[in-house]
Motif scaffolding. Structure first.
Motif, mmCIF file in Angstrom:
data_model
loop_
_atom_site.group_PDB
_atom_site.id
_atom_site.type_symbol
_atom_site.label_atom_id
_atom_site.label_comp_id
_atom_site.label_asym_id
_atom_site.label_seq_id
_atom_site.Cartn_x
_atom_site.Cartn_y
_atom_site.Cartn_z
ATOM 1 N N SER A 290 0.807 -1.314 -0.153
ATOM 2 C CA SER A 290 -0.001 0.067 -0.026
ATOM 3 C C SER A 290 1.007 1.223 0.094
ATOM 4 O O SER A 290 1.924 1.334 0.700
ATOM 5 C CB SER A 290 -0.887 -0.240 1.221
ATOM 6 O OG SER A 290 -1.616 1.309 1.384
ATOM 7 N N ASN A 291 0.281 2.205 -0.569
ATOM 8 C CA ASN A 291 1.089 3.563 -0.676
ATOM 9 C C ASN A 291 0.472 4.656 0.361
ATOM 10 O O ASN A 291 0.723 5.670 0.448
ATOM 11 C CB ASN A 291 0.987 4.093 -2.120
ATOM 12 C CG ASN A 291 1.754 3.399 -3.017
ATOM 13 O OD1 ASN A 291 2.875 2.839 -2.655
ATOM 14 N ND2 ASN A 291 1.477 3.320 -4.204
ATOM 15 N N ILE A 292 -0.614 4.007 1.263
ATOM 16 C CA ILE A 292 -0.987 5.027 2.266
ATOM 17 C C ILE A 292 -0.261 5.194 3.181
ATOM 18 O O ILE A 292 0.505 4.587 3.897
ATOM 19 C CB ILE A 292 -2.269 4.020 2.648
ATOM 20 C CG1 ILE A 292 -3.471 3.767 1.736
ATOM 21 C CG2 ILE A 292 -3.000 4.850 3.950
ATOM 22 C CD1 ILE A 292 -4.548 2.774 2.120
ATOM 23 N N ARG A 293 -0.067 6.337 3.581
ATOM 24 C CA ARG A 293 0.655 6.916 4.640
ATOM 25 C C ARG A 293 0.113 6.593 5.963
ATOM 26 O O ARG A 293 -0.954 6.828 6.213
ATOM 27 C CB ARG A 293 1.071 8.357 4.590
ATOM 28 C CG ARG A 293 1.687 8.800 3.314
ATOM 29 C CD ARG A 293 2.093 10.215 3.404
ATOM 30 N NE ARG A 293 2.960 10.697 4.600
ATOM 31 C CZ ARG A 293 2.886 11.917 5.278
ATOM 32 N NH1 ARG A 293 2.403 12.749 4.735
ATOM 33 N NH2 ARG A 293 3.702 12.018 6.490
ATOM 34 N N PRO A 294 0.835 6.039 6.830
ATOM 35 C CA PRO A 294 0.231 5.687 7.980
ATOM 36 C C PRO A 294 -0.208 6.850 8.982
ATOM 37 O O PRO A 294 0.407 7.987 8.854
ATOM 38 C CB PRO A 294 1.075 4.941 8.822
ATOM 39 C CG PRO A 294 2.586 5.110 8.088
ATOM 40 C CD PRO A 294 2.018 5.556 6.608
ATOM 41 N N HIS A 295 -0.963 6.801 9.886
ATOM 42 C CA HIS A 295 -1.280 7.948 10.720
ATOM 43 C C HIS A 295 -0.053 8.490 11.367
ATOM 44 O O HIS A 295 0.905 7.549 11.816
ATOM 45 C CB HIS A 295 -2.315 7.214 11.904
ATOM 46 C CG HIS A 295 -3.032 8.436 12.667
ATOM 47 N ND1 HIS A 295 -2.300 9.223 13.714
ATOM 48 C CD2 HIS A 295 -4.167 8.815 12.438
ATOM 49 C CE1 HIS A 295 -3.138 10.014 14.193
ATOM 50 N NE2 HIS A 295 -4.360 9.845 13.432
ATOM 51 N N PRO A 296 0.121 9.595 11.742
ATOM 52 C CA PRO A 296 1.397 10.276 12.090
ATOM 53 C C PRO A 296 1.594 9.698 13.828
ATOM 54 O O PRO A 296 2.636 9.575 14.256
ATOM 55 C CB PRO A 296 1.098 11.898 12.247
ATOM 56 C CG PRO A 296 -0.369 12.008 11.791
ATOM 57 C CD PRO A 296 -0.617 10.900 11.513
ATOM 58 N N TYR A 297 0.435 9.419 14.246
ATOM 59 C CA TYR A 297 0.610 8.584 15.855
ATOM 60 C C TYR A 297 1.108 7.214 15.634
ATOM 61 O O TYR A 297 1.678 6.889 16.684
ATOM 62 C CB TYR A 297 -0.646 8.899 16.467
ATOM 63 C CG TYR A 297 -1.083 10.267 17.003
ATOM 64 C CD1 TYR A 297 -0.131 11.206 16.951
ATOM 65 C CD2 TYR A 297 -2.377 10.394 17.316
ATOM 66 C CE1 TYR A 297 -0.595 12.567 16.926
ATOM 67 C CE2 TYR A 297 -2.700 11.676 17.565
ATOM 68 C CZ TYR A 297 -1.914 12.691 17.757
ATOM 69 O OH TYR A 297 -2.249 14.025 17.948
ATOM 70 N N LEU A 298 1.060 6.485 14.768
ATOM 71 C CA LEU A 298 1.104 5.248 14.671
ATOM 72 C C LEU A 298 2.532 4.569 14.977
ATOM 73 O O LEU A 298 2.683 3.980 15.983
ATOM 74 C CB LEU A 298 1.028 4.577 13.195
ATOM 75 C CG LEU A 298 1.391 3.145 13.106
ATOM 76 C CD1 LEU A 298 0.267 2.242 14.120
ATOM 77 C CD2 LEU A 298 0.940 2.729 11.842
ATOM 78 N N PRO A 299 3.584 5.203 14.849
ATOM 79 C CA PRO A 299 5.052 4.925 15.257
ATOM 80 C C PRO A 299 5.096 5.055 16.658
ATOM 81 O O PRO A 299 5.939 4.591 17.612
ATOM 82 C CB PRO A 299 5.978 5.857 14.653
ATOM 83 C CG PRO A 299 5.178 6.609 13.586
ATOM 84 C CD PRO A 299 3.730 6.408 13.640
ATOM 85 N N HIS A 300 4.135 5.973 17.428
ATOM 86 C CA HIS A 300 4.393 6.398 18.752
ATOM 87 C C HIS A 300 3.183 5.626 19.676
ATOM 88 O O HIS A 300 3.564 5.468 20.989
ATOM 89 C CB HIS A 300 4.022 7.817 19.099
ATOM 90 C CG HIS A 300 4.900 8.713 18.239
ATOM 91 N ND1 HIS A 300 6.237 8.635 18.228
ATOM 92 C CD2 HIS A 300 4.761 9.617 17.183
ATOM 93 C CE1 HIS A 300 6.814 9.653 17.474
ATOM 94 N NE2 HIS A 300 5.942 9.990 16.697
ATOM 95 N N VAL A 301 2.476 4.889 19.100
ATOM 96 C CA VAL A 301 1.101 4.183 20.025
ATOM 97 C C VAL A 301 2.013 2.934 20.790
ATOM 98 O O VAL A 301 1.500 2.670 21.849
ATOM 99 C CB VAL A 301 0.061 3.578 19.069
ATOM 100 C CG1 VAL A 301 -0.583 2.757 19.924
ATOM 101 C CG2 VAL A 301 -0.722 4.794 18.403
ATOM 102 N N GLY A 302 2.916 2.358 20.068
ATOM 103 C CA GLY A 302 3.496 1.104 20.728
ATOM 104 C C GLY A 302 4.440 1.795 21.901
ATOM 105 O O GLY A 302 4.398 1.180 22.988
#
Length: 142
Positions: free
Chosen positions: A97-109
């Motif tokens: 997918s070329n969809i950009r992930p949510h900007p919070y995604l890298p921080h959720v974990g």
């Protein structure tokens, strides 16, 4: 019922390790695989991808504040709340997918890991399903 207790761990059916036992927080792809269900129906000739959803989970709360007899379950909405309310479609990582992930995604974990590791107090509103089974209605960081 309202209780105040830290979140210690998240257990999702179908995984050999819990959130804290595994390395699910270390990458957005691992976190996505752990928290998001991507159901597929195979018809023999073709398969159909259904809409993704947050998985249901069992939450382990601090046993000093919550009896061991009480099992706290979180449905997809409660898990979404713990994941900073990031929409499930923004939690899905697909290599094609070329969809950009949510900007919070890298921080959720990282946020979930700190909540568990540092034993941050949370205010839980629980609804009773049976004698020992409770479901999360809402949660707030204190």
């Amino acid at each position: 019922r309202v209780i105040v207790a830290p979140l210690i761990d998240i257990i999702v059916d179908g995984f050999d390790t819990s959130f804290m036992e595994g390395s699910h927080w270390q990458s957005p792809a691992s976190l996505s695989k752990f928290l998001v269900d991507m159901p597929v129906i195979s018809t023999g000739m073709a398969s159909y991808n259904l809409s993704p959803s947050y998985r249901s989970a069992t939450l382990v709360l601090d046993r000093k504040m919550v009896s061991e007899d009480i099992i706290v379950n979180a449905d997809g909405d409660a898990l979404k709340l713990l994941c900073m309310d990031v929409p499930v479609l923004d939690m899905v990582l697909d290599n094609n997918s070329n969809i950009r992930p949510h900007p919070y995604l890298p921080h959720v974990g990282a946020v979930l890991r700190v909540l568990c590791q540092d034993r941050i107090p949370l205010r839980w509103v629980l609804e009773q399903e049976s004698e020992n089974n409770w479901f999360v209605s809402s949660a707030t960081i204190l």
